[in-house]
Each structure stands twice: as structure tokens, then as C-alpha cells.
Design a protein around this motif. Structure first.
Motif, PDB file in Angstrom:
ATOM      1  N   ASP A   1       2.482  -0.495  -4.739  1.00  0.00           N
ATOM      2  CA  ASP A   1       3.004   0.848  -4.475  1.00  0.00           C
ATOM      3  C   ASP A   1       4.503   0.844  -4.193  1.00  0.00           C
ATOM      4  O   ASP A   1       5.175   1.842  -4.366  1.00  0.00           O
ATOM      5  CB  ASP A   1       2.282   1.474  -3.276  1.00  0.00           C
TER       6      ASP A   1
ATOM      7  N   LEU B   1       3.048  -5.195   6.565  1.00  0.00           N
ATOM      8  CA  LEU B   1       2.656  -4.516   7.803  1.00  0.00           C
ATOM      9  C   LEU B   1       1.188  -4.125   7.712  1.00  0.00           C
ATOM     10  O   LEU B   1       0.613  -4.074   6.619  1.00  0.00           O
ATOM     11  CB  LEU B   1       3.511  -3.263   7.997  1.00  0.00           C
ATOM     12  N   PRO B   2       0.546  -3.826   8.847  1.00  0.00           N
ATOM     13  CA  PRO B   2      -0.863  -3.400   8.804  1.00  0.00           C
ATOM     14  C   PRO B   2      -1.091  -2.154   7.941  1.00  0.00           C
ATOM     15  O   PRO B   2      -2.174  -1.943   7.416  1.00  0.00           O
ATOM     16  CB  PRO B   2      -1.191  -3.108  10.277  1.00  0.00           C
ATOM     17  N   CYS B   3      -0.051  -1.334   7.754  1.00  0.00           N
ATOM     18  CA  CYS B   3      -0.183  -0.127   6.932  1.00  0.00           C
ATOM     19  C   CYS B   3       0.075  -0.426   5.453  1.00  0.00           C
ATOM     20  O   CYS B   3       0.163   0.491   4.642  1.00  0.00           O
ATOM     21  CB  CYS B   3       0.789   0.945   7.425  1.00  0.00           C
ATOM     22  N   ASN B   4       0.234  -1.697   5.108  1.00  0.00           N
ATOM     23  CA  ASN B   4       0.465  -2.180   3.744  1.00  0.00           C
ATOM     24  C   ASN B   4       1.886  -1.945   3.223  1.00  0.00           C
ATOM     25  O   ASN B   4       2.128  -2.111   2.041  1.00  0.00           O
ATOM     26  CB  ASN B   4      -0.556  -1.608   2.751  1.00  0.00           C
ATOM     27  N   HIS B   5       2.823  -1.537   4.065  1.00  0.00           N
ATOM     28  CA  HIS B   5       4.214  -1.501   3.652  1.00  0.00           C
ATOM     29  C   HIS B   5       4.740  -2.929   3.597  1.00  0.00           C
ATOM     30  O   HIS B   5       4.356  -3.766   4.393  1.00  0.00           O
ATOM     31  CB  HIS B   5       5.060  -0.682   4.634  1.00  0.00           C
TER      32      HIS B   5
END
Length: 103
Positions: free
Chosen positions: A75, A95-99
Motif C-alpha cells: 500500500d 508498525l502494528p498498523c502496517n505502515h
């Protein structure tokens, strides 16, 4: 008719604000320098000692490293911190949010 009423209201509001600033400046014995009044306004940004320090280094070092692959249709194509594009097979932190971002 509605538009002219809105313009009238905004004009009245600006005049009222200007008069308030002049009255306030006179109370401070500084009626000739409105810019000095603006400089004495309360600070919006807290001083450095009151700002959050950010995430501790141990947390950043504990983030998982993954290999960025352009073929995986990720993404994110660039790092939101340094704004450079990720390269194929580059190690990045997730990051845990997939960033994703560079180390």
C-alpha cells in the motif's frame, strides 16, 4: 439576500473584533502598536519541555523488520518520514498498523 446578510454579519464581526483589540491595547497602554499586542497572545505550541518526547528507542528497536518487495503490491511506496521511495528488497520497519518506514 442571504449572502448580503452573511457579508453584513462578517463585517460587523470584524469591526467588533477590531474595536475590542484597540480597547484591550489601550488598557495595556500600548494602543499605538497592535503588532506588539499580537506578540503577547498566549502561545499555541507548548514549549519543548512540555512536548511529548516520542516513542522510547526500545520500542522502535522492537519493531519487526520486513523486506519491502515492489512485486507484493504494498500500500505504501514511500517512507512517510523521509519521503523517499522504498527500493525492492530493502529492509524496512513495520508498525502494528502496517505502515512502513526506513530504519
Amino acid at each position: 439576500d442571504l449572502i448580503s446578510s452573511v457579508y453584513f454579519f462578517l463585517g460587523l464581526l470584524l469591526v467588533t473584533l477590531g474595536l475590542f483589540m484597540l480597547q484591550f491595547a489601550r488598557r495595556r497602554n500600548n494602543s499605538s502598536d497592535i503588532f506588539a499586542l499580537a506578540l503577547t497572545a498566549p502561545r499555541v505550541v507548548p514549549p519543548a519541555r512540555e512536548r511529548p518526547k516520542g516513542v522510547p528507542l526500545q520500542v522502535i528497536e522492537g519493531l519487526p523488520e520486513i523486506t519491502y518487495r515492489t512485486s507484493a503490491k504494498e500500500d505504501f511506496e514511500s517512507c512517510p518520514i523521509c519521503l523517499t521511495d522504498f527500493e525492492d528488497e530493502e529492509l524496512v520497519l513495520a508498525l502494528p498498523c502496517n505502515h512502513l518506514f526506513h530504519r
